[in-house]
Design an enzyme around this catalytic site. Sequence first.
Site, short mmCIF file in Angstrom:
data_model
loop_
_atom_site.label_atom_id
_atom_site.label_comp_id
_atom_site.label_asym_id
_atom_site.label_seq_id
_atom_site.Cartn_x
_atom_site.Cartn_y
_atom_site.Cartn_z
N GLN A 152 -5.13 -1.92 9.38
CA GLN A 152 -4.93 -3.18 8.37
C GLN A 152 -5.47 -4.48 9.50
O GLN A 152 -4.62 -4.88 11.05
CB GLN A 152 -3.25 -4.10 8.41
CG GLN A 152 -2.93 -4.58 7.73
CD GLN A 152 -3.28 -5.35 5.97
OE1 GLN A 152 -3.41 -3.55 5.95
NE2 GLN A 152 -3.32 -6.06 6.16
N ASP A 208 -11.15 1.31 3.43
CA ASP A 208 -12.09 0.44 2.96
C ASP A 208 -13.78 -0.24 2.86
O ASP A 208 -13.94 -1.68 2.23
CB ASP A 208 -11.61 0.01 4.17
CG ASP A 208 -10.09 -0.85 4.09
OD1 ASP A 208 -9.71 -1.72 2.94
OD2 ASP A 208 -9.43 -1.73 4.90
N LYS A 268 0.65 -1.28 -0.40
CA LYS A 268 0.24 -0.47 0.12
C LYS A 268 1.00 1.69 -0.08
O LYS A 268 0.30 2.34 -1.07
CB LYS A 268 -1.21 0.24 1.45
CG LYS A 268 -2.06 -1.09 0.72
CD LYS A 268 -2.79 -1.20 2.26
CE LYS A 268 -3.19 -2.35 1.86
NZ LYS A 268 -3.79 -2.58 3.42
#
Length: 285
Positions: free
Chosen positions: A97, A120, A53
């Site tokens: 995460q 997300d 990322k």
Amino acid sequence: MATIISGKELAKSKKVQMAEEVKKYTAKYGRAPHLAVILVGEDPGSVSYVKGKEKACIEVGITNTTIRKPDTISEEEVLEIVEALNNDEGVDGILVQLPLPKHMRSEKVIQAIRKDKDVDGFHFSNVASLYLKQPGIVSCTPKGIIEILDSISYPIEGKRAVVIGRSNIVGMPVSKLLLDRNATVTICHSRTQNIAEITSQADILVAAVGKPRFVTADMVKEGAVVIDVGVNRDLTTNKLCGDVHFAEVEPKASYITKVPGGVGPMTICCLMENTIECYLKHIKE
Ligand code: NAP
């Protein structure tokens, strides 16, 4: 012989386009989009995803801050970090995460992220928007799968799509996106009986099971488009492999994605897209 759809190449070209746009936006609005990532612990998979990322952010011109914390940190401290990022006007997107250490309630942490910074797409509000066909942030993996199908100009409408897996992060949202594109969608799961009978009717077969080489040739219709979402470790070779038995299935499919280099890079690409989307919303407010 199937055409292999390279998610890696597709993501690469999309990132080049995004980099051009971000350059223009940064000049026009005086700052670049900013993605903050919270990484708790040192799970090797998570560390590697976060690195991917960070690399993508650099390629696209997105400012990236990764906040690394040991897995001894408390849930309360993580919530405080999320709150500070929520209140930071210079941060457009926040990603925690997963998985978080077992002593934390992931759902509580995820739901603490402001919905307009939830890159997300896991916040209840964004999930509800997807199911109610309202504007919102669509989660990255399902979004990437649709972009893969669009990249080959596949006419989804009217096609029979079968999704194996019903998780909240892949199976369910990709089924909804396929339904929204007017496919006739069937969802299979661990209690599905005669699964091969169902999957072998699919024009589009999406495998999101988490079991190495689960989808074998007998489960696939001749000419199907096969999207392999799985990321599994082959215990014999220690290499990554998908949910699809590629060697067996590839000769039967018309199009197929590979693992690695298929859905994974497009997931990261869509994370960049979502960050830019949040940024533009913030900049225009
Ligand atoms: P998950 O939450 O474990 O869900 C797996 C799904 O597969 C469940 O719905 C489960 O059914 C179903 N399943 C399990 N065994 C089955 C069987 N024998 N027959 C039919 N269905 C079965 O996994 P996930 O988070 O959706 O992830 C799936 C895979 O995609 C994993 O390998 C993961 O690493 C990978 N993934 C990749 C990306 C990417 O960017 N490439 C992103 C996310 C996930 P039940 O609901 O009945 O238990």
